[in-house]
Scaffold this motif. Structure first.
Motif, mmCIF file in Angstrom:
data_model
loop_
_atom_site.group_PDB
_atom_site.id
_atom_site.type_symbol
_atom_site.label_atom_id
_atom_site.label_comp_id
_atom_site.label_asym_id
_atom_site.label_seq_id
_atom_site.Cartn_x
_atom_site.Cartn_y
_atom_site.Cartn_z
ATOM 1 N N SER A 337 0.833 -1.205 0.000
ATOM 2 C CA SER A 337 0.000 0.000 0.000
ATOM 3 C C SER A 337 0.866 1.252 0.000
ATOM 4 O O SER A 337 0.567 2.223 -0.711
ATOM 5 N N ARG A 338 1.955 1.257 0.772
ATOM 6 C CA ARG A 338 2.834 2.425 0.800
ATOM 7 C C ARG A 338 3.602 2.570 -0.502
ATOM 8 O O ARG A 338 3.811 3.678 -0.993
ATOM 9 N N THR A 339 4.023 1.480 -1.080
ATOM 10 C CA THR A 339 4.731 1.538 -2.359
ATOM 11 C C THR A 339 3.825 2.113 -3.437
ATOM 12 O O THR A 339 4.226 2.979 -4.225
ATOM 13 N N ALA A 340 2.589 1.655 -3.480
ATOM 14 C CA ALA A 340 1.634 2.151 -4.480
ATOM 15 C C ALA A 340 1.339 3.632 -4.272
ATOM 16 O O ALA A 340 1.225 4.393 -5.237
ATOM 17 N N SER A 341 1.237 4.063 -3.023
ATOM 18 C CA SER A 341 0.945 5.467 -2.727
ATOM 19 C C SER A 341 2.063 6.381 -3.217
ATOM 20 O O SER A 341 1.814 7.416 -3.839
ATOM 21 N N VAL A 342 3.312 6.008 -2.941
ATOM 22 C CA VAL A 342 4.454 6.820 -3.365
ATOM 23 C C VAL A 342 4.531 6.860 -4.883
ATOM 24 O O VAL A 342 4.756 7.912 -5.490
ATOM 25 N N ASP A 343 4.336 5.712 -5.518
ATOM 26 C CA ASP A 343 4.394 5.650 -6.976
ATOM 27 C C ASP A 343 3.287 6.499 -7.610
ATOM 28 O O ASP A 343 3.528 7.246 -8.564
ATOM 29 N N LEU A 344 2.082 6.427 -7.058
ATOM 30 C CA LEU A 344 0.959 7.193 -7.600
ATOM 31 C C LEU A 344 1.195 8.693 -7.452
ATOM 32 O O LEU A 344 0.935 9.469 -8.378
#
Length: 394
Positions: A337-344
């Motif tokens: 979830s944190r990886t996706a948030s930073v990427d987005l």
């Protein structure tokens, strides 16, 4: 042959904190890592829940004097696009915190952690690299560069993106890169920062000023295209200072570059799994992504918190051969979830797609206009589920 309960491979902040946390949970720990160099001029922003963990380990009292509190976090739209988001200021006092977290020079953090490691009775520090790691069903056999060998019931990989522990466990990764680099530097400024961190959203990526302990010094992470970063680091310090002043809209007055200017290409990595049998991965051995939103070491510390809770050895319990599988299950949702948030967030800044601009601008407008939602976002940013717990408490 030396025998220990746990072997931690890697001597960066994540490795040393892992070793200290597990040692103070009653485990006999071997830390396998050469001595750290002092050439890292970057800083690390640790959020409130990370500071609380460091404090529980008894480390914060020594680190705090060299850290700067982050009491206000301000976002300014510097994209210059047609649809521009409003400026939003997040103040820690709104959610009853003295500060969201603290910005710590890596030299201070590494220095204090190294001192703690060397005085911890439950840690044996082997100041050399591991040349071979054999992860078996009943134990882990580690051969050091000197030829010395040791056995452990569990090995923890805290050895970075090119992790030998991860490779020894035959765990693959998903990796992707960005056509961006981060220019990292420290600078002096004419006006005091007032414990305010300012992040400008620009077309090339975030431009983030973070306070240092002195009132008129800050650190900077400036994300831009790789070509622009190459050109920037080739400039004179005076030219770089002028560019920083202009990008900051002169909020902190005149700027003087303090120390070296470094460039770091941006990429992301996530391991296909975070534990397996008698092996667990923490820090950048498990996940690595761009320096956006102060997530890097904070996410690593959540790895360590989870692992140390699982391996509390005060009751004398033995370490299971299924520890890795359990740890992997418990860490997946948070990491992804944190990886996706930073990427987005990063991709939304680069997007020229009008609906994407509208969505980002509308989101920041709602946060600026609706205090309960802003407070929820702040709590979630400090610690996952903190905002949801506050809602139920209300």
């Amino acid at each position: 042959m030396a025998v220990h309960e746990i072997a931690v491979i890697g001597g960066g902040p994540a490795g040393m904190i892992t070793a200290l946390a597990l040692a103070r949970a009653g485990r006999d720990v071997a830390l396998v890592a050469p001595a750290q160099s002092s050439g890292d001029h970057r800083t690390t922003a640790l959020m409130d829940h990370s500071i609380a963990f460091i404090n529980r380990l008894g480390l914060w009292k020594d680190i705090k004097p060299g850290a700067a509190p982050l009491k206000t976090m301000r976002i300014i739209d510097g994209t210059g696009r047609l649809l521009r988001a409003p400026t939003v200021s997040f103040r820690s006092a709104e959610i009853d915190l003295e500060a969201f977290g603290y910005n710590i020079p890596n030299s201070v953090l590494v220095g204090k952690l190294s001192q703690a490691v060397e005085t911890e009775a439950n840690i044996t520090h082997f100041q050399e690299a591991a040349s071979d790691i054999d992860i078996g069903r009943d134990a882990v056999a580690i051969t050091l560069a000197s030829g010395e060998s040791l056995n452990a019931s569990l090995v923890v990989g805290a050895d970075g993106r090119k992790s030998k522990v991860r490779e020894s466990a035959d765990i693959g990764t998903r990796q992707w890169s960005y056509k961006q680099s981060a220019v990292v530097l420290n600078f002096e400024h004419g006006l005091p920062h007032g414990d305010i961190s300012t992040e400008f959203h620009t077309r090339g990526g975030p431009f983030t000023q973070v306070p240092l302990p002195e009132a008129n010094r800050s650190s900077l992470v400036w994300v831009m295209t790789s070509a622009e970063a190459d050109a920037m680091v080739a400039r004179t310090p005076e030219e770089i200072a002028a560019a920083v002043e202009e990008r900051m809209q002169f909020l902190l007055g005149a700027v003087k570059i303090d120390g070296p200017v470094q460039k770091w290409p941006l990429s992301s990595l996530v391991a296909n799994r975070f534990g397996k049998g008698r092996m667990a991965l923490v820090g950048e051995a498990a996940h690595a992504f761009p320096p956006i939103g102060a997530q890097g070491l904070n996410l690593s510390l959540r790895d360590i918190m989870r692992l140390s809770r699982m391996l509390d050895g005060i009751d004398g319990s033995t370490i299971s051969s299924r520890t890795g599988e359990r740890y992997d299950f418990l860490r997946k949702s948070d990491v992804w979830s944190r990886t996706a948030s930073v990427d987005l967030l990063n991709r939304s800044l680069l997007a020229d797609f009008l609906p994407a601009q509208l969505a980002r601008s509308a989101g920041l407008y709602v946060l600026s206009a609706v205090p309960p939602l802003r407070q929820f976002a702040m709590r979630e940013g400090v610690q996952p589920m903190r905002g949801i717990k506050a809602l139920f408490a209300s």
